[in-house]
Write a protein that holds these residues in place. Structure first.
Motif, PDB file in Angstrom:
ATOM      1  N   VAL A  40      -4.414   7.663   1.002  1.00 14.37           N
ATOM      2  CA  VAL A  40      -4.675   6.250   1.258  1.00 14.37           C
ATOM      3  C   VAL A  40      -4.849   6.036   2.774  1.00 14.37           C
ATOM      4  CG1 VAL A  40      -2.264   5.517   1.497  1.00 14.37           C
ATOM      5  CG2 VAL A  40      -3.963   3.896   0.669  1.00 14.37           C
ATOM      6  N   ASP A  90       0.829  -1.214   0.000  1.00 15.12           N
ATOM      7  CA  ASP A  90       0.000   0.000   0.000  1.00 15.12           C
ATOM      8  C   ASP A  90       0.862   1.263   0.000  1.00 15.12           C
ATOM      9  OD1 ASP A  90      -2.270  -1.513  -0.002  1.00 15.12           O
ATOM     10  OD2 ASP A  90      -2.753  -1.205   2.123  1.00 15.12           O
ATOM     11  N   VAL A 124       2.890   3.616   4.602  1.00 12.30           N
ATOM     12  CA  VAL A 124       1.620   4.275   4.323  1.00 12.30           C
ATOM     13  C   VAL A 124       1.586   5.649   5.004  1.00 12.30           C
ATOM     14  CG1 VAL A 124      -0.881   4.137   4.659  1.00 12.30           C
ATOM     15  CG2 VAL A 124       0.397   2.101   3.953  1.00 12.30           C
TER      16      VAL A 124
END
Lengths: 237, 237
Positions: free
Chosen positions: A235, A110, A225
């Motif tokens: 995100v 991610d 992230v």
């Protein structure tokens, strides 16, 4: 430092230079490989620490060994006298093979995707081989996110020697080192990159302390992230 | 290599340059100090390995930290988050104080005495401070056997950087480095001294293996008494 505090005020980097071993790869499966061959799992930590210690010692003495050579030969020396369930060379091979079967940490997919989506270029720079980084990122489906994979093998000096970072900057055409950011879990890598003029982000997944004889990171984050969020990604973490 | 095999054919040295930590001092009591403060004993090994790794990393990056500073600050970072039975600073102080209360290994007194009796000059060269070496040898009643105690603090680079050994040779007026012999338990120290031109003896008390990316020692011995015997001492081991 909290997970979202800028220690300094780093600009959003044009390029992120990622360390590979432990920063992207999850090495928590390596101890199992020691058990597989009849050794004990705590030996894994001593071995990896010793690998870095010896590699840095060679660099400090003005020499360099290849990561896989130092790793396998130190392993052979450390397994000397251990009751193994297979021949010594086979045990060393089984453990070293673990490097080619590592997964990335859970936050990496991610995080890397988020950083790519906001337009930050990414490369890797490892004391290990390009092949190990390539296998790791390919298995994770992330290889295409990286502009290039670099190893200090091309330099002849391990990080944290300044030449290693300078080589990476030259390869990706960055003239002002402050436009590049080294991201690593290892304080010595943060220190070396900082001394070479790069911006730095320390990935501190386990809440550990940072030894203050090393240059402080410009930024600290608990995950990739979170790091992407600092640079504008929306995100969710 | 057996305990009494010359790998090469080193001449009897005019001067022996001793490493101090673990070569002369017995650090096996350090894990107890971790238990004293509420941490676990295996942390001692990770910490001492990390101390060397970080010191060498600083040296590879062209910098140097003082051994006690690197040791205490790394300790502070490693004890971050550990449930201690006293304040963090007091715990660090208690553990670091252990360096000043070490004994020499059982073979050191007889070995040093035997080497002195056959007329070999002896000095120490440590990445640690002169004070720690002085306290160690004074407690063991061996201080007068040593011509001088040296630390890399005067050089600004840790062993295995070549300058450290060159400094020691200059201090004891040895022009031909082959007339001096570095004695150490640590392979990286053997390697650095060998690259700097000194003869070397690897003290291998525990029968471990020697990583072959480091220069091989000229001589290997299981104790200092055995080493003295190689140079003509008739003391019993």
């Amino acid at each position: 430092m909290s997970s979202s505090t800028f220690v300094g005020n780093p600009r959003r980097p044009r390029v992120i230079v990622f360390d590979v071993n432990e920063t992207l790869s999850d090495m928590s499966t390596m101890p199992e490989r020691f058990v597989d061959v009849g050794a004990t799992s705590p030996l894994a930590g001593s071995w990896f620490g010793g690998l870095l210690r010896d590699g840095f010692a060679l660099s400090a003495a003005g020499n360099a060994g290849k990561f896989a050579d130092v790793g396998s030969r130190l392993l052979k020396a450390m397994l000397h006298g251990v009751q193994l369930n297979r021949p010594l060379d086979a045990a060393v091979e089984h453990i070293m093979d673990g490097f080619l079967r590592l997964d990335v940490h859970p936050d990496v997919a991610d995080g890397v995707t988020a950083l790519a989506e906001i337009g930050i270029r990414m490369i890797t720079l490892s004391n290990g081989s390009v092949g190990v980084a390539e296998k790791l990122l390919d298995s994770a489906g992330l290889l295409s996110r990286f502009e290039m994979l670099l190893s200090v093998d091309a330099v002849g000096e391990w990080k944290p020697a300044a030449h290693a970072y300078e080589y990476a900057l030259a390869q990706c055409d960055v003239d002002d080192p402050r436009e590049a950011m080294l991201v690593a879990v290892h304080p010595w890598d943060i220190d070396g990159a900082s001394r070479a003029g790069l911006a730095t982000a320390w990935l501190n997944r386990d809440g550990g302390g940072y030894p203050d004889y090393f240059h402080a990171p410009d930024l600290e984050a608990t995950s990739l992230v979170r790091l992407a969020q600092r640079f504008g990604s929306d995100v969710a973490s």
